[in-house]
Design an enzyme around this catalytic site. Structure first.
Site, short mmCIF file in Angstrom:
data_model
loop_
_atom_site.label_atom_id
_atom_site.label_comp_id
_atom_site.label_asym_id
_atom_site.label_seq_id
_atom_site.Cartn_x
_atom_site.Cartn_y
_atom_site.Cartn_z
NE ARG A 162 -43.90 -36.76 16.69
CZ ARG A 162 -42.78 -36.45 16.52
NH1 ARG A 162 -41.67 -37.29 16.45
NH2 ARG A 162 -42.73 -35.14 16.65
CB SER A 237 -47.06 -32.33 14.74
OG SER A 237 -45.73 -31.55 14.66
CD GLU A 333 -47.61 -36.15 16.21
OE1 GLU A 333 -47.76 -36.01 17.23
OE2 GLU A 333 -46.85 -35.56 15.66
#
Ligand code: EPU
Length: 337
Positions: A162, A237, A333
């Site tokens: 990520r 997420s 995130e």
């Protein structure tokens, strides 16, 4: 340029938060994008892509430039592979479906991820055993100060979990305008090792899956666990899965013998943040009009007209609680704006 004033960003962020843009312009061409970033009377600009990975905690007192560059083109191919370029404003999932229609393989595991093609490299989107970097060839980005378009190779993007250079030192200097992927035309490399995919394919009665079958399995898994942003506001997420040392993991196992983990290296393991959040008692918790999703604790949700600042407070409470119980710090995130 058609610059609008005082525009609600609710339709432009998947959390469905009603923050406002003081000024707002949609750009549909590279020329228009260059003009928009050159507007000196609007010193501060905010580049908006698919709005699928951000939590708007305030109104944006600047010019919001909404990227709507469209187009998908094959730029090269041989018998085995194809290079497909897609422009930043293309919806990611629609692009995946287009590739599946052409029988181009490589991104079927990334079906139904919200967001646009232009934002996919920024956080190296990933799901069910595949990350964008696995099929990434290059991307073109506008350098905001020189107004020149630069091509970034896979190495130059510095992809991680990520992560990419576009979240780090190129965050404010470059705008991705297109992404080029190298996909397979035949002998597709299937990624079915992820447990949930194997189970889903079995339930579908499929033993020799095609890339289209894998996409269907992924869509079905995602739909069963993750809320559809069109129905319940969310950004997928909210946190990253934390990586901890083997020694910390061994200590945690004493008090939490059922703690799940994935091996990252010989020294580290990744812990599912969803498990930590569930164990800390937050799964399904609802506070008026926002909360933690019932079926996947990693996802924070807006049930109605929640404020981004309230969701941020909940996120902070979750982080502090996880730190207190497990001694693990979990990072967001999602970009907090
Ligand atoms: N788990 C729980 N409770 C929960 C959620 C998860 O105990 O409420 C535990 C379970 O042990 C489960 C494990 O966590 O087996 C893993 O859960 P899941 O397969 O749902 O994956 P994840 O690690 O929670 C990551 C990605 C997702 C991606 C899935 C599938 C991150 C931050 N998230 O989630 O990505 O779809 O794997 O590959 O890495 C996103 O980035 O927006 C996203 C949805």
């Amino acid at each position: 340029m058609n610059i609008q004033e005082n525009i609600s960003l609710k339709p432009y962020n998947t959390f469905g938060l009603d923050a406002r843009a003081k000024y707002f312009v949609t750009v549909k061409s590279i020329q228009a994008l260059k003009e928009a970033v050159s507007l000196d009377n609007y010193p501060e600009k905010f580049i908006l892509g698919g709005g699928s990975n951000m939590l708007l905690t305030k109104n944006l007192d600047c010019l919001v430039v909404h990227l709507a560059l469209k187009g998908i083109e094959v730029i090269d191919e041989d018998d085995d592979n194809v290079l497909v370029k897609a422009y930043a404003g293309e919806n990611w999932h629609q692009f995946v479906l287009w590739c599946l229609d052409q029988n181009y393989g490589g991104i079927e595991n990334l079906s139904l991820i919200p967001g646009n093609v232009g934002t996919a490299p920024i956080q190296n989107i990933g799901a069910y055993g595949v990350e964008l970097k696995d099929v990434f060839e290059s991307c073109d980005a506008l350098n905001i100060s020189t107004k020149k378009i630069e091509t970034f190779s896979k190495d130059a993007c510095q992809f991680g979990y990520r992560e990419s250079v576009f979240k780090q030192e190129k965050k404010h200097s470059h705008i991705i305008i297109s992404t080029t992927l190298k996909l397979s035309k035949r002998q597709h490399q299937l990624h079915t090792e992820y447990g949930a995919i194997t189970n889903e394919l079995e339930a579908m009665g499929i033993t020799d899956p095609t890339i289209q079958d894998i996409s269907k399995a992924v869509i079905s898994i995602r739909e069963s666990k993750l809320p559809n942003p069109k129905e319940i506001g969310n950004s997928g997420s909210f946190f990253k899965n934390p990586v901890i040392s083997n020694s910390q993991f061994e200590k945690l196992k004493i008090n939490f013998p059922d703690i799940p983990s994935y091996v990252v290296s010989t020294k580290e393991v990744k812990i599912p943040a969803g498990w930590l959040i569930e164990k800390a008692g937050f799964k399904g918790k609802t506070f008026n009009n926002y909360g933690v999703h019932k079926k996947q604790a990693l996802v924070l949700v807006n049930y109605g007209d929640a404020k981004g600042s309230d969701i941020l407070k909940l996120a902070t409470l979750i982080q502090k609680t996880i730190d207190r119980i497990f001694g693990i710090s979990i990072e967001t995130e999602v970009n907090i704006i």
